[in-house]
Design a protein around this motif. Structure first.
Motif, mmCIF file in Angstrom:
data_model
loop_
_atom_site.group_PDB
_atom_site.id
_atom_site.type_symbol
_atom_site.label_atom_id
_atom_site.label_comp_id
_atom_site.label_asym_id
_atom_site.label_seq_id
_atom_site.Cartn_x
_atom_site.Cartn_y
_atom_site.Cartn_z
ATOM 1 N N PRO A 1 0.835 -1.206 0.000
ATOM 2 C CA PRO A 1 0.000 0.000 0.000
ATOM 3 C C PRO A 1 0.868 1.253 0.000
ATOM 4 N N LYS B 1 -4.741 -0.453 1.614
ATOM 5 C CA LYS B 1 -4.798 -1.714 2.339
ATOM 6 C C LYS B 1 -6.241 -2.167 2.465
ATOM 7 N N ASP B 2 -6.456 -3.460 2.317
ATOM 8 C CA ASP B 2 -7.787 -4.035 2.514
ATOM 9 C C ASP B 2 -8.204 -3.744 3.956
ATOM 10 N N SER C 1 -8.079 -6.537 6.518
ATOM 11 C CA SER C 1 -6.817 -7.178 6.874
ATOM 12 C C SER C 1 -6.299 -6.672 8.219
ATOM 13 N N PRO D 1 2.150 -3.095 8.656
ATOM 14 C CA PRO D 1 3.082 -2.760 7.565
ATOM 15 C C PRO D 1 4.295 -3.687 7.534
ATOM 16 N N MET E 1 3.349 -7.017 5.972
ATOM 17 C CA MET E 1 3.234 -6.935 4.514
ATOM 18 C C MET E 1 4.595 -6.828 3.849
#
Length: 199
Positions: free
Chosen positions: A9, A31-32, A35, A39, A42
């Motif tokens: 993202p 970002k979804d 979720s 960070p 991800m």
């Protein structure tokens, strides 16, 4: 084929150049909201997915190497089979093909006489790991890292074997072919560059 890993993202800039004109557009990846990944989660996930992608690329390069060399050797041996003085070269070529076929069979599913063995090989197992890591909501698990290390090590063993074959058996065959004025064998080295296999 597999798609590349999703970017993190953030804000991005895409540019399209047509002739002397350049068009640019900013956009954001969000970002979804469902979720729970942080960070750092991800970033870790993307890092592992990129490593898997790179290892799959190494497999593809090796397979292209094997198939290119096999095709070149078969072309030569088909021309030499009726010449007694060249017959031993053809036998050496067939031996080289057989050695590379064993490596190919470890890296990917192969077909013999139109039939597949239906066994998941190293490329398929790495592709499966991509799906597992990419669809997880969070950082990669310890098991995912361990599996990647295991599969990556097994791939590297096969790539090292192929490299040894190219720099020994293939070079020896190329030297013999050159004695008969034949074109040298061509392969791709570790840096994905075309190179002749010759002394």
């Amino acid at each position: 084929g597999l798609r590349g890993p999703m970017a993190l993202p953030g804000n991005y800039l895409v540019m399209l150049k047509i002739g002397n004109q350049t068009h640019s557009q900013q956009f954001s990846l969000l970002k979804d909201p469902r979720s729970k990944a942080t960070p750092t989660d991800m970033e870790d996930r993307l890092e592992l997915l990129l490593k898997i992608r790179d290892k799959l690329s190494e497999i593809d390069d090796a397979l292209n190497n094997i198939r290119s060399l096999t095709h070149q050797i078969l072309n030569w041996t088909s021309q030499s089979k009726n010449n007694a003085s060249w017959r031993s070269i053809g036998e050496d070529g067939q031996s080289l093909i057989a050695k590379m076929a064993l490596i190919e069979k470890e890296l990917t599913q192969t077909t013999i006489d139109g039939k597949s063995d239906h066994l998941a090989r190293l490329d398929a197992k790495l592709s499966g790991l991509v799906n597992t890591v990419a669809t997880a909501d969070g950082a990669p698990t310890k098991q995912a890292y361990e599996l990647f290390i295991n599969l990556s090590t097994r791939v590297d063993i096969q790539l090292d074997k192929l490299n040894d074959i190219i720099h020994t058996d293939a070079r020896a065959l190329a030297a013999r072919l050159l004695e008969f004025g034949a074109q040298v064998l061509v392969f791709r080295d570790e840096n994905n560059r075309h190179n002749p296999v010759s002394n």
